[in-house]
Design an enzyme around this catalytic site. Structure first.
Site, PDB file in Angstrom:
ATOM      1  N   GLU A 196      -3.056  -8.986   3.304  1.00 44.34           N
ATOM      2  CA  GLU A 196      -3.636  -9.531   4.541  1.00 44.34           C
ATOM      3  C   GLU A 196      -5.154  -9.523   4.498  1.00 44.34           C
ATOM      4  O   GLU A 196      -5.810 -10.082   5.383  1.00 44.34           O
ATOM      5  CB  GLU A 196      -3.143  -8.724   5.744  1.00 44.34           C
ATOM      6  CG  GLU A 196      -3.935  -7.472   6.066  1.00 44.34           C
ATOM      7  CD  GLU A 196      -3.822  -6.362   5.033  1.00 44.34           C
ATOM      8  OE1 GLU A 196      -4.656  -5.445   5.055  1.00 44.34           O
ATOM      9  OE2 GLU A 196      -2.910  -6.400   4.187  1.00 44.34           O
ATOM     10  N   HIS A 250      -3.755  -5.011  -0.423  1.00 47.72           N
ATOM     11  CA  HIS A 250      -3.627  -5.486   0.952  1.00 47.72           C
ATOM     12  C   HIS A 250      -3.625  -7.014   0.965  1.00 47.72           C
ATOM     13  O   HIS A 250      -4.686  -7.637   0.990  1.00 47.72           O
ATOM     14  CB  HIS A 250      -4.783  -4.959   1.806  1.00 47.72           C
ATOM     15  CG  HIS A 250      -4.647  -3.528   2.185  1.00 47.72           C
ATOM     16  ND1 HIS A 250      -4.279  -3.118   3.445  1.00 47.72           N
ATOM     17  CD2 HIS A 250      -4.806  -2.391   1.462  1.00 47.72           C
ATOM     18  CE1 HIS A 250      -4.225  -1.797   3.494  1.00 47.72           C
ATOM     19  NE2 HIS A 250      -4.544  -1.338   2.291  1.00 47.72           N
ATOM     20  N   CYS A 279       0.837  -1.202   0.000  1.00 47.52           N
ATOM     21  CA  CYS A 279       0.000   0.000   0.000  1.00 47.52           C
ATOM     22  C   CYS A 279       0.876   1.259   0.000  1.00 47.52           C
ATOM     23  O   CYS A 279       1.619   1.493  -0.944  1.00 47.52           O
ATOM     24  CB  CYS A 279      -0.962  -0.045   1.187  1.00 47.52           C
ATOM     25  SG  CYS A 279      -2.277   1.188   1.114  1.00 47.52           S
TER      26      CYS A 279
END
Length: 374
Positions: A351, A349, A265
């Site tokens: 995750e 992202h 990011c």
């Protein structure tokens, strides 16, 4: 009795609806997010600082809220805009309804507006400055507030949301069956820069054997190198990377010292700036959990979670940098790797939280990179 609320855009558009959170006035950049779930994770994600988040899915709040789903220790989004909030959440983990959670956290929110109309405005005109007002309504005051908002471009928000003190992190992801966090024996010492890091990122690194030290955004490179890390992680974060010259300076040092680097990011954009590339403001950005991204090496398409309003200008990347991923929505850059240094980054992202886990293998790649260096 339900309190009234309004949303005012800088172009003069006014939406009237119902207050479903705290009363007050909040300003920010109005964006839309296409995720169907994960509203609590979105609101507590520091990457959403100074943003009024519109959720395009019509029913938000079905599963209530629980402390375990927070991605930070507070709500960072400036406000919430939705079509409908169910009266009764239904989920075995729910501790509180979304409306009560918003009110308790002091978050201004509006429901009952045409979010499809709002999304079309944002898609066609780009992200708008806006003002949310709930309780005592003054349209003129809200309009003035929307116009006076300076905007996110040029704001150094990383140092605003970052931790003020360093700390260690050991917990992995939550095992819901056992109601405990997974743990792994630490093998690699990793320093994670907190530009607005989400807790689930730290969990996924810890679960893979990373002994994590989280440091403030402005920590100089020499202080990090004194910890003798096996790798450096550059976290997600809000706003414009351009003012973060302190971060770029530190990253240049790590590149020179050949310390393994993994950025996501905002961290991806900062790595790009450190090698001389430019980062540009996008029209309405990428915000959602269903964004298709192609791995240019394998040709594989992955569905990813995204939240960014700036993008790396590929034309400005130097010859020693390879483009690894690209968005299939608009062709913007989604990943890079340095050819002569162990460093890579990804715009989305991996995750998730919320979203799919198609690209969580990038965490494994970071581990492999550190293992090769050691």
């Amino acid at each position: 009795m339900t309190e009234h609320a309004i949303l005012v855009l800088e172009d003069g558009t006014v939406f009237e609806g119902d207050a479903v959170g705290a009363n007050g006035l909040s300003v920010g950049e109005v964006v839309f997010n296409t995720a169907l779930t994960g509203y609590q994770e979105i609101l507590t994600d520091p990457s959403y600082a100074y943003q009024l988040v519109t959720l395009t899915y019509p029913h938000i709040g079905n599963t209530g809220c629980t402390d375990q789903d927070d991605e930070a220790n507070k709500v960072w989004a400036a406000g919430l805009i939705v079509r409908d909030v169910p009266r009764r959440p239904s989920n075995w983990r729910s501790q509180i309804s979304l409306s009560d959670w918003l009110a308790a956290r002091g978050v201004v929110a509006i429901a009952g507006i045409d979010t499809r109309k709002l999304t079309r405005i944002l898609r066609e005109k780009g992200a708008q400055h806006g003002a949310l007002m709930a309780g005592e309504i003054d349209v003129g005051k809200a309009q003035d507030a929307a116009h006076q908002f300076a905007g996110i471009k040029g704001m150094d928000l990383a140092k605003v949301v970052s931790t003020k003190q360093g700390y260690s992190w050991y917990e992995g992801q939550l095992d819901l069956d056992r109601n405990e966090c997974k743990r792994a024996a630490p093998q690699y010492k990793v320093v994670a820069y907190d530009y607005g890091v989400k807790l689930n990122i730290l969990r996924m690194l810890a679960e893979r054997g990373c002994d994590l030290t989280v440091v403030p955004a402005q920590t100089p490179a020499d202080e990090v190198l004194a910890l003798c890390p096996d790798g450096v992680f550059l976290s997600n974060g809000p706003g414009d990377p351009e003012p973060c010259d302190y971060a770029v300076a530190a990253i240049k040092t790590f590149i020179m010292r050949r310390v393994p680097i993994f950025g996501i990011c905002l961290g991806h954009q900062l790595l790009a700036q450190a090698v001389g590339a430019r980062v540009v403001k996008m029209s309405h950005g990428h915000h959602g959990a269903n964004h298709p991204v192609q791995d240019l090496r394998s040709g594989r398409v992955m569905i990813t979670s995204q939240n960014h309003g700036f993008a790396v200008d590929e034309a400005t990347l130097p010859n020693n940098v390879r483009v690894t991923h690209r968005s299939l929505f608009d062709g913007t850059n989604q990943g890079i790797e340095l050819l002569d240094v162990p460093a890579f980054s990804f715009q989305g992202h991996p995750e998730a939280s919320p979203g799919p886990h198609d690209v969580d293998v990038l965490f494994d790649r970071f581990i492999t990179m550190m293992a090769a260096q050691s």
